[in-house]
Motif scaffolding. Structure first.
Motif, PDB file in Angstrom:
ATOM      1  N   VAL A   1       1.174  -1.106  -0.091  1.00  0.00           N
ATOM      2  CA  VAL A   1       0.019   0.344  -0.160  1.00  0.00           C
ATOM      3  C   VAL A   1       0.869   1.055   0.080  1.00  0.00           C
ATOM      4  CG1 VAL A   1      -1.876   1.652   1.409  1.00  0.00           C
ATOM      5  CG2 VAL A   1      -2.232  -1.090   1.245  1.00  0.00           C
ATOM      6  N   ALA A   2       1.534   1.372   0.612  1.00  0.00           N
ATOM      7  CA  ALA A   2       2.932   2.266   1.138  1.00  0.00           C
ATOM      8  C   ALA A   2       2.957   2.452  -0.284  1.00  0.00           C
ATOM      9  CB  ALA A   2       4.424   2.387   2.079  1.00  0.00           C
ATOM     10  N   LYS A   3       3.937   1.333  -1.378  1.00  0.00           N
ATOM     11  CA  LYS A   3       4.342   1.464  -2.718  1.00  0.00           C
ATOM     12  C   LYS A   3       3.098   2.456  -3.390  1.00  0.00           C
ATOM     13  CE  LYS A   3       7.599  -2.704  -2.780  1.00  0.00           C
ATOM     14  NZ  LYS A   3       7.603  -3.695  -2.843  1.00  0.00           N
TER      15      LYS A   3
ATOM     16  N   VAL B   1      15.229  -8.539   8.936  1.00  0.00           N
ATOM     17  CA  VAL B   1      16.021  -7.354   8.644  1.00  0.00           C
ATOM     18  C   VAL B   1      16.009  -7.350   6.835  1.00  0.00           C
ATOM     19  CG1 VAL B   1      18.839  -7.555   7.930  1.00  0.00           C
ATOM     20  CG2 VAL B   1      17.741  -8.638   9.652  1.00  0.00           C
ATOM     21  N   ARG B   2      15.868  -8.238   6.324  1.00  0.00           N
ATOM     22  CA  ARG B   2      15.944  -8.404   4.602  1.00  0.00           C
ATOM     23  C   ARG B   2      14.520  -7.539   4.464  1.00  0.00           C
ATOM     24  NH1 ARG B   2      13.559 -11.582   0.002  1.00  0.00           N
ATOM     25  NH2 ARG B   2      14.782 -11.226  -1.513  1.00  0.00           N
ATOM     26  N   ALA B   3      13.859  -7.675   5.167  1.00  0.00           N
ATOM     27  CA  ALA B   3      11.686  -6.974   4.347  1.00  0.00           C
ATOM     28  C   ALA B   3      12.209  -5.288   5.380  1.00  0.00           C
ATOM     29  CB  ALA B   3      11.039  -7.502   5.302  1.00  0.00           C
ATOM     30  N   ALA B   4      13.532  -4.877   6.313  1.00  0.00           N
ATOM     31  CA  ALA B   4      13.721  -4.013   6.928  1.00  0.00           C
ATOM     32  C   ALA B   4      14.129  -3.027   5.721  1.00  0.00           C
ATOM     33  CB  ALA B   4      13.945  -4.034   8.298  1.00  0.00           C
ATOM     34  N   SER B   5      14.884  -3.546   5.704  1.00  0.00           N
ATOM     35  CA  SER B   5      16.786  -3.348   4.751  1.00  0.00           C
ATOM     36  C   SER B   5      15.527  -2.478   3.335  1.00  0.00           C
ATOM     37  CB  SER B   5      17.453  -4.131   4.215  1.00  0.00           C
ATOM     38  OG  SER B   5      18.174  -3.880   3.892  1.00  0.00           O
ATOM     39  N   ARG B   6      14.519  -3.456   2.639  1.00  0.00           N
ATOM     40  CA  ARG B   6      14.001  -3.250   1.734  1.00  0.00           C
ATOM     41  C   ARG B   6      13.088  -1.754   2.226  1.00  0.00           C
ATOM     42  NH1 ARG B   6      11.368  -7.644   0.542  1.00  0.00           N
ATOM     43  NH2 ARG B   6       9.662  -7.239   2.160  1.00  0.00           N
ATOM     44  N   THR B   7      12.259  -1.177   3.190  1.00  0.00           N
ATOM     45  CA  THR B   7      11.425  -0.960   3.471  1.00  0.00           C
ATOM     46  C   THR B   7      12.051   0.968   3.388  1.00  0.00           C
ATOM     47  OG1 THR B   7      10.090  -2.471   4.504  1.00  0.00           O
ATOM     48  CG2 THR B   7       9.742  -0.179   4.787  1.00  0.00           C
ATOM     49  N   GLN B   8      13.703   0.410   4.224  1.00  0.00           N
ATOM     50  CA  GLN B   8      14.414   2.119   4.289  1.00  0.00           C
ATOM     51  C   GLN B   8      14.600   2.476   2.912  1.00  0.00           C
ATOM     52  OE1 GLN B   8      18.036   0.173   6.508  1.00  0.00           O
ATOM     53  NE2 GLN B   8      17.151   1.149   7.666  1.00  0.00           N
ATOM     54  N   ASP B   9      14.818   1.666   2.062  1.00  0.00           N
ATOM     55  CA  ASP B   9      15.453   1.947   0.561  1.00  0.00           C
ATOM     56  C   ASP B   9      14.116   2.480  -0.138  1.00  0.00           C
ATOM     57  OD1 ASP B   9      17.894   0.935   0.766  1.00  0.00           O
ATOM     58  OD2 ASP B   9      16.868  -0.819  -0.471  1.00  0.00           O
ATOM     59  N   LEU B  10      12.464   2.165  -0.006  1.00  0.00           N
ATOM     60  CA  LEU B  10      11.498   3.026  -0.256  1.00  0.00           C
ATOM     61  C   LEU B  10      11.411   3.998   1.064  1.00  0.00           C
ATOM     62  CD1 LEU B  10       8.682   2.222  -1.616  1.00  0.00           C
ATOM     63  CD2 LEU B  10       7.792   1.541   0.793  1.00  0.00           C
TER      64      LEU B  10
END
Length: 502
Positions: A380-382, A410-419
């Motif tokens: 939804v954020a995207k 960790v992987r999803a958190a890093s992806r969200t940081q990039d977002l």
């Protein structure tokens, strides 16, 4: 009888030796068929469903086999097709076993066959029927005096309840042979809840138990769960190693649920950046739908993840298969929040429809599957970014990041940081928040504290009531998250932290 009791006690190697000795004797065909029942069950637990089916059919072809023994053989035969994902064959065999068991009043065979019917119902998306079947088996357990007491239908009932999002009902115990299955089920349940620590502990305990009992079939399940946990924790290399071990076991002839293994391979390939191979595995999983729904009923979040992989590969037709299967599950089970959320989520990704994605988030609010809910919120954020609503995207992104960080994803958190960085002008958590002391889970912090007190891994294991292997795994994660190479460096870092030094 001794062979079957040895099997239920988890002493499978002894059961197989005794059974083979009995089959070499000069017994009539009916007696040999009775003995075959014990060996078939022992082999089933070791993961050789293909061998079991062959042996059982040979015993069924013998002359003069009593109906009670024939019913037991049919019930065992019905389990075999489940590992080959042949739902129709399993259903027909189970129906034949149930009919014969009822006619000859064989409670043990009837219970076993009904439990197969429960799994078949889940694979066909009839979740309430699945739960009802397990409770019929539970009612048979109530007056049981013999071998049927070792079927432990409450374990199967727990799995059926979990598919209906009724996690709190999934609390049972099992016999020795069923403990690895129980550990695997609990590990998957914790993974769905986002409790990686507990999930890993259960999977490792189950892995050790399955190896000790030679119930190697459950090793495949446990290794798959550990691979998924490593992917979520941002360690794709570790996940690949677990799936390599799965491949080794399967190359030795062990049977496993094909769709589950293919999905786990797709997930690991995706995490490693091998998108073409991930897509190939995802396509094969999608093409099995909607005939085999067990994967989606066990973990509804697989649907949206498959759709995402398939869309990226341009496999739109296969993505539509997944959406249709998810929609069919909702039609048959409209009151299960995770299934409703998964169907909206998959369709929202396929159609690039923000409203469907929001509907998914709303449905997931009542679901115990926290990772699935966070994934929908991330999408939804995207969608808000694509619509130019950056303030809303920022608020949603920060919410998602806090969930992922709390879960240790960790992987999803890093992806969200990039977002969030893409949104621009947002306050994004520093890398230390995802890969520093605050990224350690409660159990990891406890392990780190004990290690820095110069305790050995065995001593830490005793203090935490877990195995040394589990402590070793937590320690490696602590090292990775804190960027240290050994226990000395960890202790030095802890001292700096305690004294407020950078």
């Amino acid at each position: 009888m001794a062979v079957r009791l040895l099997s239920f006690a988890g002493r499978l190697s002894e059961a197989r030796l005794l059974d083979r000795s009995a089959l070499r004797g000069e017994s009539d065909e009916a007696t040999k068929a009775s003995v075959e029942v014990g060996l078939a069950e022992a082999l089933m637990y070791t993961g050789r469903a293909d061998v079991v089916v062959v042996r059982v059919r040979r015993a069924l072809a013998a002359e003069g086999v009593p109906d009670e023994v024939r019913a037991s053989l049919l019930a065992i035969e019905a389990h075999g097709p489940l590992y080959a994902s042949d739902v129709r064959a399993a259903r027909h065999a189970a129906e034949a076993a149930v009919d014969l068991a009822r006619s000859c009043d064989s409670r043990a065979a009837l219970m076993f066959a009904i439990l197969v019917q429960s799994v078949v119902a889940r694979a066909e998306g009839r979740l309430q029927d699945s739960l009802s079947a397990t409770w019929e088996a539970v009612s048979l357990e109530g007056g049981a005096r013999g071998l049927e007491r070792h079927r432990h239908p409450r374990l199967w009932a727990a799995r059926a309840a979990a598919a209906l999002d009724r996690f709190t009902e999934a609390e049972v115990a099992g016999a020795m042979w069923s403990l690895p299955l129980w550990y695997c089920f609990r590990a998957k349940l914790h993974l769905a809840e986002g409790k990686f620590d507990q999930g890993e502990t259960q999977a490792r305990e189950g892995l050790e138990g399955a190896s000790r009992l030679t119930a190697h079939l459950r090793n495949i399940c446990m290794l798959g769960v550990l691979a998924q946990i490593e992917v979520r924790g941002g360690n794709p290399a570790g996940a690949r190693e677990y799936m390599r071990r799965v491949g080794q076991l399967m190359s030795q002839g062990l049977n496993a649920v094909e769709d589950q293994v293919r999905w786990e391979l797709a997930l690991v390939h995706d995490a490693c950046g091998d998108y073409d191979q991930a897509a190939r595995e995802a396509v094969q999983v999608a093409e099995a739908l909607p005939g085999r729904l067990l994967l989606l009923t066990d973990d509804p979040s697989v649907g949206p993840q498959l759709v995402r992989m398939l869309i990226r590969a341009g496999a739109v037709r296969e993505a539509e298969y997944v959406c249709a299967a998810a929609a069919g599950l909702v039609k048959a089970n409209p009151l299960v929040p995770s299934l409703v959320g998964s169907a909206f989520h998959a369709q929202g990704l396929l159609r690039s429809d923000p409203e469907m994605l929001r509907a998914a988030v709303h449905a997931y609010r009542d679901s115990p599957r926290k990772l699935a809910a966070a994934s929908a919120l991330e999408d939804v954020a995207k969608a808000e970014i694509s619509a130019g609503r950056r303030d809303r995207a920022d608020a949603l992104g920060q919410e998602v990041l806090s969930v992922y960080s709390a879960l240790g994803a960790v992987r999803a958190a890093s992806r969200t940081q990039d977002l969030l960085r893409h949104v621009g002008g947002c306050q994004v958590a520093s890398p230390r928040d995802v890969a520093g002391w605050s990224a350690l889970t409660r159990v990891e912090r406890r392990v780190a504290d004990l290690v820095t007190q110069c305790m050995t891994n065995h001593a830490v294991a005793a203090a935490l009531s877990v195995s040394p292997h589990t402590v070793d795994s937590h320690q490696r994660k602590v090292f990775r998250k804190l960027g240290v190479a050994n226990r000395v460096a960890l202790t030095r870092l802890a001292l700096h932290k305690d004294h407020g030094k950078p």
